[in-house]
Design a protein around this motif. Structure first.
Motif, PDB file in Angstrom:
ATOM      1  N   ARG A   1      -8.940  -3.792   4.546  1.00  0.00           N
ATOM      2  CA  ARG A   1     -10.159  -4.211   3.586  1.00  0.00           C
ATOM      3  C   ARG A   1     -11.021  -5.333   4.004  1.00  0.00           C
ATOM      4  O   ARG A   1     -12.105  -5.027   4.057  1.00  0.00           O
ATOM      5  CB  ARG A   1      -9.348  -4.339   2.275  1.00  0.00           C
ATOM      6  CG  ARG A   1      -8.924  -3.180   1.454  1.00  0.00           C
ATOM      7  CD  ARG A   1      -9.873  -2.562   0.660  1.00  0.00           C
ATOM      8  NE  ARG A   1     -10.742  -3.022  -0.119  1.00  0.00           N
ATOM      9  CZ  ARG A   1     -10.364  -3.500  -1.359  1.00  0.00           C
ATOM     10  NH1 ARG A   1      -9.424  -3.191  -2.031  1.00  0.00           N
ATOM     11  NH2 ARG A   1     -11.266  -4.112  -2.218  1.00  0.00           N
TER      12      ARG A   1
ATOM     13  N   SER B   1      -5.499  -6.350  -4.301  1.00  0.00           N
ATOM     14  CA  SER B   1      -4.036  -5.608  -3.831  1.00  0.00           C
ATOM     15  C   SER B   1      -2.993  -5.838  -4.944  1.00  0.00           C
ATOM     16  O   SER B   1      -2.464  -4.805  -5.360  1.00  0.00           O
ATOM     17  CB  SER B   1      -3.593  -6.101  -2.529  1.00  0.00           C
ATOM     18  OG  SER B   1      -4.615  -6.051  -1.534  1.00  0.00           O
TER      19      SER B   1
ATOM     20  N   GLU C   1     -14.914  -4.754   4.625  1.00  0.00           N
ATOM     21  CA  GLU C   1     -15.802  -5.267   3.641  1.00  0.00           C
ATOM     22  C   GLU C   1     -16.348  -6.604   4.212  1.00  0.00           C
ATOM     23  O   GLU C   1     -17.183  -7.071   3.391  1.00  0.00           O
ATOM     24  CB  GLU C   1     -15.062  -5.152   2.250  1.00  0.00           C
ATOM     25  CG  GLU C   1     -14.797  -3.994   1.939  1.00  0.00           C
ATOM     26  CD  GLU C   1     -13.981  -3.755   0.534  1.00  0.00           C
ATOM     27  OE1 GLU C   1     -13.905  -4.735   0.012  1.00  0.00           O
ATOM     28  OE2 GLU C   1     -12.992  -2.806   0.296  1.00  0.00           O
TER      29      GLU C   1
ATOM     30  N   ILE D   1      -9.021 -10.079  -1.299  1.00  0.00           N
ATOM     31  CA  ILE D   1      -8.523  -8.905  -1.185  1.00  0.00           C
ATOM     32  C   ILE D   1      -6.719  -8.985  -1.589  1.00  0.00           C
ATOM     33  O   ILE D   1      -6.472  -7.795  -2.072  1.00  0.00           O
ATOM     34  CB  ILE D   1      -8.425  -8.430   0.361  1.00  0.00           C
ATOM     35  CG1 ILE D   1      -9.918  -8.300   0.673  1.00  0.00           C
ATOM     36  CG2 ILE D   1      -7.702  -7.085   0.531  1.00  0.00           C
ATOM     37  CD1 ILE D   1     -10.782  -7.206  -0.222  1.00  0.00           C
TER      38      ILE D   1
ATOM     39  N   TYR E   1      -3.026  -2.808   4.785  1.00  0.00           N
ATOM     40  CA  TYR E   1      -4.027  -2.453   3.671  1.00  0.00           C
ATOM     41  C   TYR E   1      -5.011  -3.616   3.546  1.00  0.00           C
ATOM     42  O   TYR E   1      -6.191  -3.493   3.566  1.00  0.00           O
ATOM     43  CB  TYR E   1      -3.414  -2.305   2.161  1.00  0.00           C
ATOM     44  CG  TYR E   1      -4.447  -2.126   1.303  1.00  0.00           C
ATOM     45  CD1 TYR E   1      -4.969  -0.637   0.972  1.00  0.00           C
ATOM     46  CD2 TYR E   1      -4.752  -3.289   0.302  1.00  0.00           C
ATOM     47  CE1 TYR E   1      -5.748  -0.653  -0.013  1.00  0.00           C
ATOM     48  CE2 TYR E   1      -5.772  -2.980  -0.735  1.00  0.00           C
ATOM     49  CZ  TYR E   1      -5.998  -1.620  -0.904  1.00  0.00           C
ATOM     50  OH  TYR E   1      -7.092  -1.490  -1.668  1.00  0.00           O
TER      51      TYR E   1
END
Length: 339
Positions: A190, A205, A194, A201, A186
């Motif tokens: 990201r 998260s 991005e 991040i 994840y």
């Protein structure tokens, strides 16, 4: 066997997921196996609820969420915890969902071995005791003549252990390579989409509950390394423990590295490799559009075989109900074998 009495040990996210899933799927389990499942005890780290006549799964979850401890369960709440719960009630199967401990494997190790000594089957989602003492635990189950299932310890709802053993039973497994940790996938996904920095991040998260407050096990590759050990032992017959895995996490990956990879049509993923030559978890470049190009909290693995060449599996690697689905599948398998 008309009835299966279960104990749920560990009542965090996964344990509550098992209770919710059992509440939803009791009729399906009865239809598939001819056996009624009854929760006779559930325990968190310091208390429990115990009743030989059975507990209400939804009330267990409600009590834990609202009161913070299972001792508050109406009428049947108790201060018993840990090994004492196994002595307090008659049961057939231990569903073990305590937190992973990579230092000394407790309490999962003691709970599992005691259940075997009592002649009980065990289903676990725990990685610690398997990563440290796989051979000892599996040997103890065989000696006791009980069933021990651990599908949920590797891929959440991604089927890999049972799938490989059953569906690929005619094949020799040469190697397994994949993404075995949803949190790091994840974060890297990201960062890629991005262009954001790792720290930004990671913080988001944690706020979303995808990363733990202490994310060390995930981001430093420890969780994936534990899963590497389990796959090495269970599917390739490699006698390995956690110390045999070369481990590097993702905390040193920055947005510049990800941008450089993107320019050449590559992605950076935390990849676990399981083979007789190499047990390793590390960030690697993978080609965009390949089978390893999965986003979010998805897990995936490519199983290389002698007869079927490469077979890939994919699924959600984390989540309360997702992990519970694998544990219930293991329970159904045990009940089918018993009947």
């Amino acid at each position: 066997m008309d009835e299966c009495k279960v104990i749920i040990m560990g009542f965090g996210s996964v344990g509550q997921g098992v209770a919710n899933a059992l509440s939803m799927k009791k009729d399906l389990i009865k239809d598939k196996t001819g056996v009624s499942v009854k929760v006779v005890a559930a325990a968190d780290s310091s208390s429990s609820a115990i009743s030989q006549d059975g507990l209400d799964e939804e009330l267990l979850v409600k009590t834990k969420k609202e009161e913070g401890k299972l001792a508050a369960y109406p009428e049947f709440g108790s201060d018993k915890s840990g090994l004492d719960v196994l002595d307090a009630v008659e049961y057939d199967c231990l569903i073990e969902a305590t937190p992973t401990n990579i230092v000394d494997a407790q309490p999962a190790l003691s709970l599992t071995l005691k259940a075997f000594e009592q002649g009980k089957d065990v289903v676990t989602s725990n990685k610690g005791h398997l990563a440290l003492k796989f051979k000892e635990i599996v040997g103890a189950a065989e000696e006791a003549g009980v069933e021990f299932k651990y599908e949920a310890s590797v891929g959440g709802s991604m089927p890999i252990i049972n799938f490989t053993r059953d569906t690929l039973a005619s094949c020799e497994i040469k190697s397994i390579k994949g993404i075995l940790n949803g949190t790091t996938n994840y974060i890297l996904s990201r960062m890629t989409s991005e262009g954001s920095d790792y720290e930004v991040i990671l913080k988001e998260s944690q706020e979303l509950g995808i990363a733990e407050t202490d994310p060390t096990q995930d981001v430093e590759g420890i969780d994936a390394a534990c899963k590497t050990v389990i796959l090495a032992n269970s599917l390739l017959g490699i006698d390995a423990t956690y110390s045999d895995v070369k481990v590097e996490g993702i905390s040193n990956i920055n947005s510049q590295a990800i941008e450089l990879a993107k320019k050449d049509d590559y992605l950076i993923k935390l990849i676990a490799e399981v083979s007789p030559e190499n047990l390793q978890v590390s960030p690697r470049l993978i080609k965009r559009g390949s089978s390893y190009d999965v986003s979010g909290t998805l897990n995936m693995a490519t199983i290389k075989t002698d007869l079927a060449d490469e077979v890939s599996v994919i699924g959600l690697g984390a989540g309360s109900l997702e992990t519970a689905s694998a544990m219930l599948t293991d329970l159904i398998s045990i009940l089918k074998n018993k009947n």
